[in-house]
Design an enzyme around this catalytic site. Structure first.
Site, PDB file in Angstrom:
ATOM      1  N   GLY A   1       0.814  -1.203   0.000  1.00  0.00           N
ATOM      2  CA  GLY A   1       0.000   0.000   0.000  1.00  0.00           C
ATOM      3  C   GLY A   1       0.849   1.255   0.000  1.00  0.00           C
TER       4      GLY A   1
ATOM      5  N   THR B   1       5.004   1.887   5.953  1.00  0.00           N
ATOM      6  CA  THR B   1       3.628   1.441   6.155  1.00  0.00           C
ATOM      7  C   THR B   1       2.947   2.388   7.128  1.00  0.00           C
ATOM      8  OG1 THR B   1       2.173  -0.308   7.002  1.00  0.00           O
ATOM      9  CG2 THR B   1       4.377  -0.233   7.910  1.00  0.00           C
TER      10      THR B   1
ATOM     11  N   ASP C   1       0.497   1.568   8.770  1.00  0.00           N
ATOM     12  CA  ASP C   1       0.030   0.737   9.880  1.00  0.00           C
ATOM     13  C   ASP C   1       1.036   0.688  11.030  1.00  0.00           C
ATOM     14  OD1 ASP C   1      -2.434  -0.026   8.719  1.00  0.00           O
ATOM     15  OD2 ASP C   1      -1.394  -1.483   7.471  1.00  0.00           O
TER      16      ASP C   1
ATOM     17  N   MET D   1      -7.977   2.806   9.285  1.00  0.00           N
ATOM     18  CA  MET D   1      -7.348   1.544   8.900  1.00  0.00           C
ATOM     19  C   MET D   1      -6.614   0.901  10.076  1.00  0.00           C
ATOM     20  SD  MET D   1      -5.852   2.231   5.079  1.00  0.00           S
ATOM     21  CE  MET D   1      -6.937   2.172   3.655  1.00  0.00           C
ATOM     22  N   GLY D   2      -6.272  -0.367   9.873  1.00  0.00           N
ATOM     23  CA  GLY D   2      -5.557  -1.129  10.894  1.00  0.00           C
ATOM     24  C   GLY D   2      -6.169  -2.502  11.052  1.00  0.00           C
TER      25      GLY D   2
ATOM     26  N   GLU E   1     -10.614  -0.553  11.861  1.00  0.00           N
ATOM     27  CA  GLU E   1     -11.370  -1.453  10.985  1.00  0.00           C
ATOM     28  C   GLU E   1     -11.193  -2.917  11.390  1.00  0.00           C
ATOM     29  OE1 GLU E   1      -9.791  -1.097   7.027  1.00  0.00           O
ATOM     30  OE2 GLU E   1      -7.826  -1.927   7.587  1.00  0.00           O
TER      31      GLU E   1
ATOM     32  N   GLN F   1      -6.417   8.487   4.358  1.00  0.00           N
ATOM     33  CA  GLN F   1      -5.363   8.655   5.354  1.00  0.00           C
ATOM     34  C   GLN F   1      -3.980   8.226   4.848  1.00  0.00           C
ATOM     35  OE1 GLN F   1      -6.541   5.512   8.475  1.00  0.00           O
ATOM     36  NE2 GLN F   1      -7.915   5.211   6.739  1.00  0.00           N
TER      37      GLN F   1
END
Length: 412
Positions: A12, A140, A142, A186-187, A243, A296
């Protein structure tokens, strides 16, 4: 004799992944060991299809602008290499391309799955005694790569989330009407992005009332009890939810039969809407849900200067490590101190990172399982500091344009 280098991006996109690529490229241009700097189109797939272009031929102003251009300028992919002990076919093609283009250095910028590729290629090169230095560069939003203190890309995403939540808070308090707002970020299995909601402050007060993370089992009844209590204190409640929240059995609240990517990761999204329906049914009909989704990831108008410069520095240092023959590592970040904030690039063995996830420590989650501690906030705060702005044209951000259709096609 000089060797050439190859840069590729995978997974991503983020707002600063290109900053790492620029750091690599500019340091390679200065190197006495490296001649041509190639970029692979769409990650490892570009190598397998011999689709690439040469950064030496890109105008300097476009490369410089690339530092604040979001997303993956070279294109990306989600392609898993098989274990080379079972199937060598792709490895043979990859290293055949390396020989053809005289590649002595390969830098792969990506997240968890990309580090799996770095590990497999470096192990293969070592086993076959192939003279190619292979290094991973972290990226990332994340923030879930092991060993490194944090990941380039996370700081800017966290800054965007904090900024957006402040704006949502401002919007929600225009009227006197009661309201619950749920923001889904996200996550999948790590809640670092949701935790960034704790950074949003207005007049010294934290604006987010509740935060729910994948690191703790989610209970719908406990969630409704939390919201009722917060709603009793203030008729305007702001909630952040990852999420990837999961129930006590490990099933995602937003679990569906949705498509998955090339690494088998299920596409999530929709947890916020599920919670919205529950709050409407049990607490108040005035509930709004905001799904941040891909917004994001690449918000160049909200770049963290710390994030941009660290991404650049990690790329730059990777070249210096490569010149010394260091291979089979990821060049990550080691924090020296938080106050004042100091960091330095550092080497981390790739086997300790590939296919592993770094989650928020349980000690950084409050006893009520619905917020993060001050220690977590102190960890995140330095990463969003400073502002870095892209160039602007006609009132909008101007991004770098790499003419990959003018790639070097010699020997293809």
């Amino acid at each position: 004799m000089k060797k050439n280098c190859l840069i590729a991006q995978s997974g991503g996109p983020t707002a600063v992944i290109n900053s790492s690529a620029v750091g690599i490229a500019f340091e390679c241009f200065r190197s006495d060991e490296i001649d041509r700097v190639y970029a692979s189109n769409n990650g490892i797939l570009g190598i397998l299809t011999e689709s690439y272009f040469c950064l030496n031929d890109v105008a300097f102003d476009q490369l410089k602008r690339l530092k604040t251009t979001p997303s993956s300028a070279f294109g990306s992919c989600r392609h898993r290499l098989k274990d080379w002990r079972e199937d060598e076919s792709e490895y043979s093609r990859i290293f055949s391309f390396f020989r053809k283009k005289d590649i002595g250095y390969f830098f792969y910028i990506g997240g968890n799955d990309s580090m799996d590729t770095v590990m497999k290629l470096s192990q293969y090169a070592e086993e076959k005694k192939l003279d190619v230095v292979i290094l991973g560069i972290p990226k990332t939003i994340d923030n879930d790569l092991a060993d490194t203190d944090h990941c380039p890309g996370y700081g800017s995403a966290a800054k965007y989330i904090g900024t957006s939540l402040l704006e949502i808070y401002q919007d929600a308090h225009v009227y006197q009407n009661e309201q619950v707002t749920i923001a889904e970020v996200m996550g999948r299995n790590a809640g670092w992005l949701a935790a960034a909601g704790a950074l949003a402050r207005y007049n010294g007060k934290q604006v987010v009332d509740l935060i729910y993370l994948p690191e703790v089992a989610f209970s719908m009844q406990r969630f409704l009890d939390d919201v009722k209590e917060a709603f009793g204190r203030s008729k305007n409640v702001l909630i952040v939810v990852s999420e990837g929240i999961q129930d006590c059995d490990g099933s995602y609240i937003a679990d569906t039969a949705a498509v998955s990517d090339g690494f088998g990761h299920q596409q999530l999204g929709g947890a916020g809407q599920i919670l919205r329906r529950e709050v409407m049914a049990h607490i108040t009909p005035r509930v709004k849900c905001v799904e941040f989704n891909i917004l994001q990831r690449c918000a160049a108008h909200c770049l963290s200067e710390t994030d941009v410069e660290e991404a650049y520095k990690v790329g730059k240092e990777a070249v210096r490590y490569a010149e010394n023959g260091t291979s089979g590592y990821m060049v990550g970040i080691r924090r020296i101190s938080s106050k004042p904030y100091l960091m330095k690039p550092a080497l981390f063995k790739i086997e300790g990172i590939a296919n592993k996830e770094k989650k928020i420590p349980q000690s950084w989650i409050t006893s009520g399982k619905n917020y993060v501690t001050q220690e977590c906030i102190d960890y995140m705060q330095p990463l969003i500091m400073g502002e870095k702005f892209p160039d602007y044209e006609d009132g909008l951000p101007a991004f770098s344009v790499l003419k990959s259709d003018e790639r070097d096609t010699a020997d293809i």
